[in-house]
Design an enzyme around this catalytic site. Sequence first.
Site, mmCIF file in Angstrom:
data_model
loop_
_atom_site.group_PDB
_atom_site.id
_atom_site.type_symbol
_atom_site.label_atom_id
_atom_site.label_comp_id
_atom_site.label_asym_id
_atom_site.label_seq_id
_atom_site.Cartn_x
_atom_site.Cartn_y
_atom_site.Cartn_z
ATOM 1 C CG ASN A 170 -1.862 0.933 0.986
ATOM 2 O OD1 ASN A 170 -1.950 1.889 0.295
ATOM 3 N ND2 ASN A 170 -2.907 0.991 2.074
ATOM 4 C CG ASP A 171 1.579 3.304 3.663
ATOM 5 O OD1 ASP A 171 0.770 3.676 3.307
ATOM 6 O OD2 ASP A 171 1.880 2.893 4.711
#
Lengths: 101, 464
Positions: free
Chosen positions: B393-394
């Site tokens: 994600n990040d």
Amino acid sequence: MEIDPFIFRLSIFILSIFVGYYVVWSVTPSLHTPLMSVTNAISSVIIVGAIIAALSGTSEKIFEISNIFGFLAIILAAVNIFGGFLVTQRMLQMYKKKKNK
Amino acid sequence: MTANLSAIFYLISGILFILALRGLSSPETSRQGNYFGIAGMTIAIVVTFLTVGSFNLGFVYILIFLLIGGSIGAFIAFRIPMTAMPELVAGFHSLVGLAAVFVAIAAFLKPEAFNLGQVGNIKLASLIEMSIGAAVGAITFSGSVIAFLKLQGIMSGAPITFKGQHILNLIIGISIFILVYFLCKSQLSNYFWILILTSFILGFLLIIPIGGADMPVVISMLNSYSGWAAAGIGFTLENSALIITGALVGSSGAILSYIMCKGMNRSFFNVILGGWGATDQPSTSASKEQKPVKSGNADDAAFLMKNASSVIIVPGYGMAVAQAQHALREMVDALKKNGVKVSYAIHPVAGRMPGHMNVLLAEANVPYDEVFELDEINNDFANCDVAYVIGANDVTNPVAKTDPQSPIYGMPVLDVEKSKSVLFVKRSLSPGYAGIDNDLFYRDNTLMLFADAKKMTEDIIKNL
């Protein structure tokens, strides 16, 4: 004037840090997990100290308190040595090249 | 065996350890490297037996304890699933730390066995060295136990912070030095015990404020500590194998910590002093306006990928949690049959420890020459048809490049958004560890696949 043996050990230590620095930078990032498990295994060479502690004294007084700490350290280090090298081996076996190429 | 001869053998085993690490520069030489390591360890142990030379009853006990420990270790090594590797390494670090403490205690109680003087009159240098070994070992032990509990999920991965935490740690840190000073001055054993106890507490306090996704840094750091502890003991025992190994492991862990910090564009102290979640809370949930999101199903995803000419897979921690690596490999095999070129892109901090994703992909029989690091593959996203983000994600958030206000601004990210379409497998739109929304979700070329990573991948296989 004589040089204190400590200085020689310090030299080994500092040179080894440099060796470690260059060797570890050359480790491919995909093998960083095996690197951690193998460094973990080799740092258990501390078992050397544990063996000396466990064997100190005579047979009659084999379970003096310092011997017991030696024995305990042997168990801990042995878990690490066998566990560390074997799990590294297991991981490294999995790194394979593409076959049909 | 004379002391000089055994010193030479210890040197040899130290060199074999260097070669063991050297072997890891490529997967081909790595197995050989591991054998060097085993050889080095065997030499060190045998030489120690021969040097001590007194084959009393203790010898038998040592073999028994070696076997007990060894079989526990071997059992764990064979049974542990690859997804649990971070926990395993953290657990092993704790054992090295504790072993260092025990050896230091034994040396303190019976210095004559180690040629360090007598009880109450231990050589000053040796006393300092063993204090350092014991303190660093104790910090490594309790710190690793906390890291283990957090990784295992027994303890919440959320950072635990309280007011005055850093000052408290600083005071404890300083008091350790003061204790060493008094210990050297008085040789009283009570100072030694308090020193060890204090170090245990410090290790515990150092790790509790660090959050789950910062674990790659923590594990590397503890790896480094275990090395310094071993080196401290090595100085006490005047043993070159231990000194060399300690230095190698210490610098190895330090380099890994550095690489991990760089992968997150954060300073080491920033990570150590507490997680993102604790510091940047307010910016997150307040601005939760509903932005349009395109979502799709397995059928859409299969269609997109089947008709692509190249696909890049971006795995993350979520893949490990869902154990999706085998399903992923099957999907890739199916795609390859359709003539699609597939490669994998790995961010340095993907997963919970350095190289975590690589091991999982290797376990699923993915050839390592299809797996690429961030800087090797980042330019390829512009030419690729589909990026399949599974569990990351990040590390894909374009905000890191565009928004200087964002806490992750400046972090190197994978340029996933540059590919023609992005398939993002995720259970919900919730933000990742950094607590910030991923801009990628709302892009026109992104198709969200809301499902468990493994289940979605399996469904895609059915549709291919």
